[in-house]
Design a protein around this motif. Structure first.
Motif, PDB file in Angstrom:
ATOM      1  N   LYS A 169       3.492 -22.129  -3.731  1.00 28.74           N
ATOM      2  CA  LYS A 169       3.457 -22.231  -2.256  1.00 28.74           C
ATOM      3  C   LYS A 169       4.212 -23.476  -1.790  1.00 28.74           C
ATOM      4  O   LYS A 169       4.963 -23.441  -0.825  1.00 28.74           O
ATOM      5  CB  LYS A 169       2.001 -22.316  -1.768  1.00 28.74           C
ATOM      6  CG  LYS A 169       1.250 -21.007  -1.795  1.00 28.74           C
ATOM      7  CD  LYS A 169      -0.145 -21.267  -1.242  1.00 28.74           C
ATOM      8  CE  LYS A 169      -1.086 -20.142  -1.570  1.00 28.74           C
ATOM      9  NZ  LYS A 169      -2.481 -20.501  -1.296  1.00 28.74           N
ATOM     10  N   LYS A 170       4.011 -24.586  -2.500  1.00 26.19           N
ATOM     11  CA  LYS A 170       4.692 -25.833  -2.107  1.00 26.19           C
ATOM     12  C   LYS A 170       6.211 -25.674  -2.232  1.00 26.19           C
ATOM     13  O   LYS A 170       6.968 -26.152  -1.393  1.00 26.19           O
ATOM     14  CB  LYS A 170       4.220 -26.995  -2.998  1.00 26.19           C
ATOM     15  CG  LYS A 170       2.799 -27.433  -2.724  1.00 26.19           C
ATOM     16  CD  LYS A 170       2.365 -28.495  -3.726  1.00 26.19           C
ATOM     17  CE  LYS A 170       0.867 -28.734  -3.643  1.00 26.19           C
ATOM     18  NZ  LYS A 170       0.369 -29.550  -4.757  1.00 26.19           N
ATOM     19  N   ILE A 171       6.643 -24.994  -3.302  1.00 22.16           N
ATOM     20  CA  ILE A 171       8.090 -24.854  -3.544  1.00 22.16           C
ATOM     21  C   ILE A 171       8.731 -23.943  -2.508  1.00 22.16           C
ATOM     22  O   ILE A 171       9.777 -24.269  -1.937  1.00 22.16           O
ATOM     23  CB  ILE A 171       8.349 -24.329  -4.978  1.00 22.16           C
ATOM     24  CG1 ILE A 171       7.913 -25.378  -6.003  1.00 22.16           C
ATOM     25  CG2 ILE A 171       9.832 -23.983  -5.179  1.00 22.16           C
ATOM     26  CD1 ILE A 171       7.735 -24.838  -7.423  1.00 22.16           C
ATOM     27  N   PHE A 172       8.105 -22.795  -2.239  1.00 17.02           N
ATOM     28  CA  PHE A 172       8.745 -21.807  -1.357  1.00 17.02           C
ATOM     29  C   PHE A 172       8.359 -21.944   0.101  1.00 17.02           C
ATOM     30  O   PHE A 172       9.187 -21.758   0.982  1.00 17.02           O
ATOM     31  CB  PHE A 172       8.449 -20.385  -1.856  1.00 17.02           C
ATOM     32  CG  PHE A 172       9.177 -20.066  -3.128  1.00 17.02           C
ATOM     33  CD1 PHE A 172      10.564 -20.001  -3.148  1.00 17.02           C
ATOM     34  CD2 PHE A 172       8.498 -19.873  -4.312  1.00 17.02           C
ATOM     35  CE1 PHE A 172      11.257 -19.739  -4.318  1.00 17.02           C
ATOM     36  CE2 PHE A 172       9.179 -19.609  -5.488  1.00 17.02           C
ATOM     37  CZ  PHE A 172      10.555 -19.539  -5.495  1.00 17.02           C
ATOM     38  N   ARG A 173       7.105 -22.274   0.361  1.00 17.49           N
ATOM     39  CA  ARG A 173       6.683 -22.347   1.756  1.00 17.49           C
ATOM     40  C   ARG A 173       7.025 -23.702   2.357  1.00 17.49           C
ATOM     41  O   ARG A 173       7.467 -23.814   3.485  1.00 17.49           O
ATOM     42  CB  ARG A 173       5.172 -22.084   1.824  1.00 17.49           C
ATOM     43  CG  ARG A 173       4.691 -21.524   3.149  1.00 17.49           C
ATOM     44  CD  ARG A 173       3.213 -21.223   3.095  1.00 17.49           C
ATOM     45  NE  ARG A 173       2.431 -22.385   2.712  1.00 17.49           N
ATOM     46  CZ  ARG A 173       1.152 -22.338   2.352  1.00 17.49           C
ATOM     47  NH1 ARG A 173       0.527 -21.172   2.303  1.00 17.49           N
ATOM     48  NH2 ARG A 173       0.490 -23.431   2.022  1.00 17.49           N
ATOM     49  N   ASP A 174       6.826 -24.764   1.544  1.00 17.87           N
ATOM     50  CA  ASP A 174       7.036 -26.124   2.059  1.00 17.87           C
ATOM     51  C   ASP A 174       8.407 -26.686   1.684  1.00 17.87           C
ATOM     52  O   ASP A 174       8.713 -27.828   1.989  1.00 17.87           O
ATOM     53  CB  ASP A 174       5.949 -27.069   1.527  1.00 17.87           C
ATOM     54  CG  ASP A 174       4.540 -26.535   1.774  1.00 17.87           C
ATOM     55  OD1 ASP A 174       4.391 -25.680   2.670  1.00 17.87           O
ATOM     56  OD2 ASP A 174       3.618 -26.969   1.074  1.00 17.87           O
ATOM     57  N   GLU A 181      15.193 -23.331  -7.461  1.00 17.92           N
ATOM     58  CA  GLU A 181      15.056 -22.899  -6.067  1.00 17.92           C
ATOM     59  C   GLU A 181      16.324 -23.141  -5.264  1.00 17.92           C
ATOM     60  O   GLU A 181      16.505 -22.567  -4.185  1.00 17.92           O
ATOM     61  CB  GLU A 181      13.861 -23.602  -5.405  1.00 17.92           C
ATOM     62  CG  GLU A 181      13.964 -25.097  -5.248  1.00 17.92           C
ATOM     63  CD  GLU A 181      13.713 -25.889  -6.530  1.00 17.92           C
ATOM     64  OE1 GLU A 181      13.882 -27.119  -6.497  1.00 17.92           O
ATOM     65  OE2 GLU A 181      13.353 -25.275  -7.571  1.00 17.92           O
ATOM     66  N   ILE A 182      17.227 -23.984  -5.783  1.00 16.78           N
ATOM     67  CA  ILE A 182      18.512 -24.233  -5.106  1.00 16.78           C
ATOM     68  C   ILE A 182      19.242 -22.911  -4.845  1.00 16.78           C
ATOM     69  O   ILE A 182      19.921 -22.756  -3.836  1.00 16.78           O
ATOM     70  CB  ILE A 182      19.394 -25.180  -5.965  1.00 16.78           C
ATOM     71  CG1 ILE A 182      18.901 -26.622  -5.814  1.00 16.78           C
ATOM     72  CG2 ILE A 182      20.868 -25.100  -5.567  1.00 16.78           C
ATOM     73  CD1 ILE A 182      19.599 -27.607  -6.741  1.00 16.78           C
ATOM     74  N   LYS A 183      19.090 -21.956  -5.757  1.00 17.76           N
ATOM     75  CA  LYS A 183      19.780 -20.656  -5.616  1.00 17.76           C
ATOM     76  C   LYS A 183      19.491 -19.995  -4.270  1.00 17.76           C
ATOM     77  O   LYS A 183      20.350 -19.341  -3.695  1.00 17.76           O
ATOM     78  CB  LYS A 183      19.306 -19.676  -6.709  1.00 17.76           C
ATOM     79  CG  LYS A 183      19.664 -20.061  -8.101  1.00 17.76           C
ATOM     80  CD  LYS A 183      19.411 -18.912  -9.065  1.00 17.76           C
ATOM     81  CE  LYS A 183      17.970 -18.724  -9.423  1.00 17.76           C
ATOM     82  NZ  LYS A 183      17.777 -17.733 -10.505  1.00 17.76           N
ATOM     83  N   TYR A 184      18.247 -20.145  -3.828  1.00 18.82           N
ATOM     84  CA  TYR A 184      17.821 -19.425  -2.617  1.00 18.82           C
ATOM     85  C   TYR A 184      17.953 -20.264  -1.360  1.00 18.82           C
ATOM     86  O   TYR A 184      17.938 -19.738  -0.251  1.00 18.82           O
ATOM     87  CB  TYR A 184      16.360 -18.962  -2.771  1.00 18.82           C
ATOM     88  CG  TYR A 184      16.038 -18.466  -4.152  1.00 18.82           C
ATOM     89  CD1 TYR A 184      16.701 -17.349  -4.685  1.00 18.82           C
ATOM     90  CD2 TYR A 184      15.118 -19.119  -4.964  1.00 18.82           C
ATOM     91  CE1 TYR A 184      16.426 -16.903  -5.971  1.00 18.82           C
ATOM     92  CE2 TYR A 184      14.844 -18.681  -6.247  1.00 18.82           C
ATOM     93  CZ  TYR A 184      15.503 -17.580  -6.746  1.00 18.82           C
ATOM     94  OH  TYR A 184      15.233 -17.143  -8.018  1.00 18.82           O
ATOM     95  N   ASN A 185      18.045 -21.591  -1.524  1.00 22.84           N
ATOM     96  CA  ASN A 185      18.047 -22.482  -0.355  1.00 22.84           C
ATOM     97  C   ASN A 185      19.434 -22.752   0.205  1.00 22.84           C
ATOM     98  O   ASN A 185      19.580 -23.265   1.302  1.00 22.84           O
ATOM     99  CB  ASN A 185      17.398 -23.828  -0.714  1.00 22.84           C
ATOM    100  CG  ASN A 185      15.935 -23.664  -1.083  1.00 22.84           C
ATOM    101  OD1 ASN A 185      15.345 -22.628  -0.786  1.00 22.84           O
ATOM    102  ND2 ASN A 185      15.359 -24.652  -1.736  1.00 22.84           N
ATOM    103  N   LYS A 186      20.469 -22.432  -0.589  1.00 21.41           N
ATOM    104  CA  LYS A 186      21.839 -22.705  -0.130  1.00 21.41           C
ATOM    105  C   LYS A 186      22.458 -21.455   0.489  1.00 21.41           C
ATOM    106  O   LYS A 186      22.249 -20.349  -0.003  1.00 21.41           O
ATOM    107  CB  LYS A 186      22.720 -23.167  -1.296  1.00 21.41           C
ATOM    108  CG  LYS A 186      22.255 -24.468  -1.933  1.00 21.41           C
ATOM    109  CD  LYS A 186      22.374 -25.645  -0.993  1.00 21.41           C
ATOM    110  CE  LYS A 186      21.786 -26.902  -1.610  1.00 21.41           C
ATOM    111  NZ  LYS A 186      21.698 -28.009  -0.659  1.00 21.41           N
TER     112      LYS A 186
END
Length: 444
Positions: A14-19, A343-348
């Motif tokens: 949750k912290k990684i994806f939501r926050d 998570e960089i894959k999804y945030n850029k």
């Protein structure tokens, strides 16, 4: 399996994806609250879900009428963890995974939601072969995007850059675990001595191929709790990042300006190479990150670094024509360190590229003004996009005829074809190192 670790994994996700927190920081923080015997399964599960998120969500969406975008957060993260374990963990027992997930939802949401989770997971187990078959029917780019969990724009871009025949090697390497490497603090110990100390403690170690001060540790456990770490015999740093310092190769009694210094690895490496002689001005725009450098200075016994909060995009007229060296490790898309922060894959987004290039160019231009005649700068990024790397350098050289690229063959052990031209491109699938770009320029 223990439900306590399952709760911890779900909370970390949750912290990684939501926050939008970095996975490495979340894991390092949350793992402290878990029984040591579950550390391995906790770490593997968090990273496994993050690395394979698009595949996991695709599987859930194949078998659930309610799609992942509409699911309540506790249900969604519980399902994601369960699907990862059903598909990726060798010793995962299907019934245990399902029962623990159902119980978790019953306790934390309600009975109705637990029945939904049970139905989706049982459906997935029954249809495992059909799901794989359906994935294999997807178009080439869709298939690669789902199977390896990369956005389609990035898959397409990398096919253009690396070729169709190499693309799976690239995606697999970027999803694999990065080696754990440390930088020897030569102010206090030699590499040979430190290797002997670590081997006596039962560690499996080897020298880094391209580096004078690097060591790979195969079995790192609680490294930061070791006396040798606390007393400053070494720092944790990636091979690629260390290589940027080796390329800089600063002489003693120089003035070095590190424009984007935090968390400080390149400044500290330079201080060690300069044997504490001369001066290094380490700057970063984020005040909270600057304190990390101050802490490491004391730990390592470094005395010639002066830390300041400063925005590298703003020219500091006091420093014009003063520096012997500049370290220009610019903010970038980070697509070379996906192994460390998946998570960089999804945030850029592809649209991020243009705005970040403007910042990079401005910082590079400012650094070039700080150099004396004959001064040198090292420009580096932890990405593999040509626009942020060699194209950026070529654009700079077009408008700055008083700069040339410098042969760095010696500093890179003659291991890269392009090093004579003054730059190296590092790729995980070729070099077993983080994706990085390093170039050295000299002011004439």
């Amino acid at each position: 399996m223990d439900n306590n670790y399952r709760v911890a994994v779900i909370e970390s996700l949750k912290k990684i994806f939501r926050d939008k927190s970095y996975s490495n920081l979340v894991i390092n923080n949350d793992i402290k609250n878990i029984d040591v015997k579950y550390n391995s399964i906790y770490r593997k599960s968090v990273l496994g879900v993050v690395e394979n998120l698009m595949l996991i969500d695709w599987v859930i969406n194949q078998m659930s009428k309610t799609k992942t975008k509409k699911m309540e957060s506790e249900v969604l993260f519980t399902l994601r963890l369960a699907v990862y374990q059903l598909y990726f963990l060798d010793n995962s027992f299907e019934n245990i995974v399902v029962n623990e997930s159902v119980e978790h939802i019953k306790r934390n949401v309600n009975v109705r939601a637990s029945k939904f989770v049970n139905a989706v997971l049982r459906n997935i187990i029954r249809n495992k072969d059909n799901i794989i078959r359906d994935m294999n029917k997807l178009s080439h780019i869709d298939f690669l995007s789902v199977k390896y969990s990369y956005p389609k724009w990035l898959v397409s871009r990398w096919i253009g850059e690396f070729g169709k025949d190499k693309i799976e090697d690239v995606l697999v390497a970027n999803n694999s675990q990065a080696p754990f490497t440390i930088r020897v603090n030569t102010l206090k110990v030699s590499r040979g001595e430190l290797i002997r100390i670590l081997e006596r403690k039962g560690m499996i170690v080897e020298e880094c191929k391209y580096l004078d001060k690097g060591i790979i540790i195969e079995n790192p456990v609680e490294i930061d709790k070791m006396n040798e770490y606390k007393s400053g015999l070494f720092s944790i740093q990636s091979e690629s990042s260390m290589l940027a310092g080796q390329v800089l190769n600063p002489k003693e009694n120089s003035l070095v300006i590190d424009l984007c210094a935090a968390p400080g690895g390149k400044s500290l490496n330079a201080a060690e190479m300069m044997k504490n002689k001369g001066k290094i001005i380490s700057r970063d725009v984020y005040e909270n990150k600057i304190s990390l450098i101050e802490y490491d200075k004391k730990r390592l016994g470094v005395e010639n670094i002066f830390v300041e909060t400063y925005d590298a995009t703003v020219l500091d007229r006091k420093l014009i024509n003063r520096a012997d060296y500049c370290i220009v490790d610019v903010p970038c898309t980070g697509l070379g360190i996906i192994r460390r922060k998946p998570e960089i894959k999804y945030n850029k987004l592809e649209s991020d590229l243009e705005s970040i290039q403007k910042i990079q160019f401005k910082i590079l231009e400012n650094a070039s003004k700080y150099l004396k005649l004959g001064g040198e700068l090292v420009y580096s990024t932890c990405t593999v996009n040509k626009e942020e790397n060699i194209n950026m350098i070529n654009n700079f050289l077009k408008s700055n005829s008083n700069f040339i690229m410098v042969d760095i063959s010696e500093q890179t052990k003659n291991s890269f074809e392009t090093s004579q031209k003054g730059y190296v491109e590092i790729f995980p699938h070729l070099h077993r190192m983080d994706g990085f770009f390093i170039a050295k320029l000299k002011r004439l």
